[in-house]
Design a protein around this motif. Structure first.
Motif, mmCIF file in Angstrom:
data_model
loop_
_atom_site.group_PDB
_atom_site.id
_atom_site.type_symbol
_atom_site.label_atom_id
_atom_site.label_comp_id
_atom_site.label_asym_id
_atom_site.label_seq_id
_atom_site.Cartn_x
_atom_site.Cartn_y
_atom_site.Cartn_z
ATOM 1 N N ALA A 101 41.910 3.714 24.851
ATOM 2 C CA ALA A 101 41.917 2.185 24.380
ATOM 3 C C ALA A 101 40.978 2.077 23.422
ATOM 4 N N ALA A 102 39.686 2.621 23.377
ATOM 5 C CA ALA A 102 38.820 2.306 22.461
ATOM 6 C C ALA A 102 39.252 2.701 21.044
ATOM 7 N N ARG A 132 37.036 -6.345 17.553
ATOM 8 C CA ARG A 132 35.603 -6.359 17.061
ATOM 9 C C ARG A 132 34.610 -5.976 18.272
ATOM 10 N N GLN A 133 34.846 -6.683 19.258
ATOM 11 C CA GLN A 133 34.087 -6.690 20.424
ATOM 12 C C GLN A 133 34.630 -6.397 21.635
ATOM 13 N N GLN A 181 29.692 7.044 25.472
ATOM 14 C CA GLN A 181 31.148 7.578 24.748
ATOM 15 C C GLN A 181 31.964 6.633 24.132
ATOM 16 N N LEU A 182 32.139 5.514 24.565
ATOM 17 C CA LEU A 182 33.012 4.387 23.957
ATOM 18 C C LEU A 182 32.534 4.206 22.410
ATOM 19 N N ARG A 183 31.305 4.323 22.309
ATOM 20 C CA ARG A 183 30.358 3.933 20.938
ATOM 21 C C ARG A 183 30.683 5.033 20.061
ATOM 22 N N PRO A 202 32.779 3.601 16.554
ATOM 23 C CA PRO A 202 31.684 3.119 16.296
ATOM 24 C C PRO A 202 31.621 1.995 15.593
ATOM 25 N N GLY A 203 32.626 1.353 15.167
ATOM 26 C CA GLY A 203 32.918 0.076 14.312
ATOM 27 C C GLY A 203 33.351 -0.972 15.409
ATOM 28 N N VAL A 204 33.155 -0.694 16.678
ATOM 29 C CA VAL A 204 33.433 -1.955 17.753
ATOM 30 C C VAL A 204 32.055 -2.212 18.555
ATOM 31 N N ASP A 205 31.952 -3.611 18.783
ATOM 32 C CA ASP A 205 31.006 -3.727 19.533
ATOM 33 C C ASP A 205 31.127 -3.711 20.979
#
Length: 349
Positions: free
Chosen positions: A261-262, A268-269, A281-283, A287-290
């Motif tokens: 899903a990420a 954006r968040q 791992q999600l970041r 990397p563009g999502v907070d």
């Protein structure tokens, strides 16, 4: 250089710094020198290093493979290396041994247990089965080998609904050990003959509905990624049902499902309700999502016992080796294999 030679070298330069306390092994900084030593030792031991998504970022970064416990165990079974170093909690290393009985399986600290796996014992399950002798036992993979051996079919959080739906509607089902995942399965399937064991992961259970509601109110444009083991999973669906959060922003997901899903989200968040190690791992995946934790205290002390010092000690000394009785392993393997035959076994917890 042989493993013995490198072990001697490591003892002179590393082992004197390692400390041992109730929270795990310490005294080592996870710097580039440490990472190089870990990789060198792994190569000499012909070992592959597996790290669960909830591990410390440094452990995840030095590992050969990162993921959920079942996916990692399946990777271990197919890996060419004859030694598996499982950076996770004890039941996960057991599962790797069950699926790779011919390989040496090591866990960096055998004290790394699991409150969820400990919430039901083999004796508990025998007694429960005696109350419902015709029921089908479905056990989450987050259980000990002894419990898996008494299980008809295992499941993951990703395929629990599918596994239960595959059982004839007139058969009673005993679902263990996680009460929140069991409640999720009952809600989705509408099955009234599903009996749920009252176990829980203390970390996931501690992520409550009030926290989730407060975070959702403070971040009205954020998506919600909620693990079904969480105590707030029902609250997440309630928020969606009441219109407090748009329905399409609430996603009940396994750890593997969160990663998928990420990569696809346009938000954006994202507010994440699971153990905080997953954020790393999600970041990396988006990397563009907070990504922010619903509860930033949701850290598993057992997972964090796999420290840089513990991993170095494991590779230096060949400790701690995980053993599973062959008869128990054979019975447990059958319950895991039945799950795999049903389908969608990856993306487990």
């Amino acid at each position: 250089m042989t493993v013995t030679d490198l072990t001697s070298e490591s003892r002179s330069s590393w082992t004197s710094r390692i400390t041992n306390g109730p929270a795990g092994y310490g005294g080592i900084v996870a710097d580039e020198q440490w990472a190089a030593a870990v990789r060198r030792l792994a190569d000499l031991r012909n070992a592959t290093i597996l790290a669960h998504n909830y591990q410390l970022p440094a452990i995840q970064d030095v590992a050969d493979h990162v993921g959920d416990s079942l996916a990692l165990s399946r990777i271990a079974a197919e890996a060419p290396e004859d030694t598996i170093v499982f950076c996770g909690v004890h039941f996960m290393a057991e599962t790797a041994k069950i699926l790779s009985p011919q390989k040496t399986v090591l866990i960096p600290d055998q004290r790394a247990g699991c409150s969820l796996a400990d919430s039901i014992t083999a004796e508990d399950l025998r007694a429960w089965k005696a109350e419902y002798p015709d029921a089908v036992v479905v056990s989450y993979v987050n259980t000990t080998a002894a419990v898996k051996a008494l299980t008809d079919v295992c499941c993951t959080s990703a395929n629990a609904v599918e596994v239960v739906a595959s059982i004839p509607a007139d058969r009673e089902v005993l679902f263990c050990p996680d009460q929140f995942l069991g409640a999720h399965v009952r809600r989705v399937t509408g099955r009234t003959n599903l009996h749920v064991w009252a176990g829980e992961c203390h970390v996931h259970a501690g992520i409550n509905g009030d926290e989730l509601a407060a975070q959702a109110k403070a971040h009205p444009d954020a998506e919600l990624f909620v693990h079904p083991e969480c105590g707030c999973a029902t609250s997440a669906l309630y928020l969606a049902g009441e219109g407090a959060v748009p329905d399409d922003r609430v996603k009940i997901l396994s750890t593997g499902g969160m990663l998928e899903a990420a990569r696809q989200t346009s938000a954006r968040q994202v507010l994440v309700a699971t153990e905080i190690g997953m954020l790393h791992q999600l970041r990396r995946a988006a990397p563009g999502v907070d990504f922010q934790a619903v509860n930033d205290r949701a850290s598993c002390g057992y997972m964090k016992m796999i420290t840089p010092a513990a991993l170095l000690r494991c590779l230096t000394d060949g400790a701690d080796e995980v053993h599973v009785d062959p008869d128990v392993a054979a019975a447990a393997r059958r319950s895991v294999q039945r799950m795999i035959e049903i389908g969608q076994p990856g993306g487990g917890e």
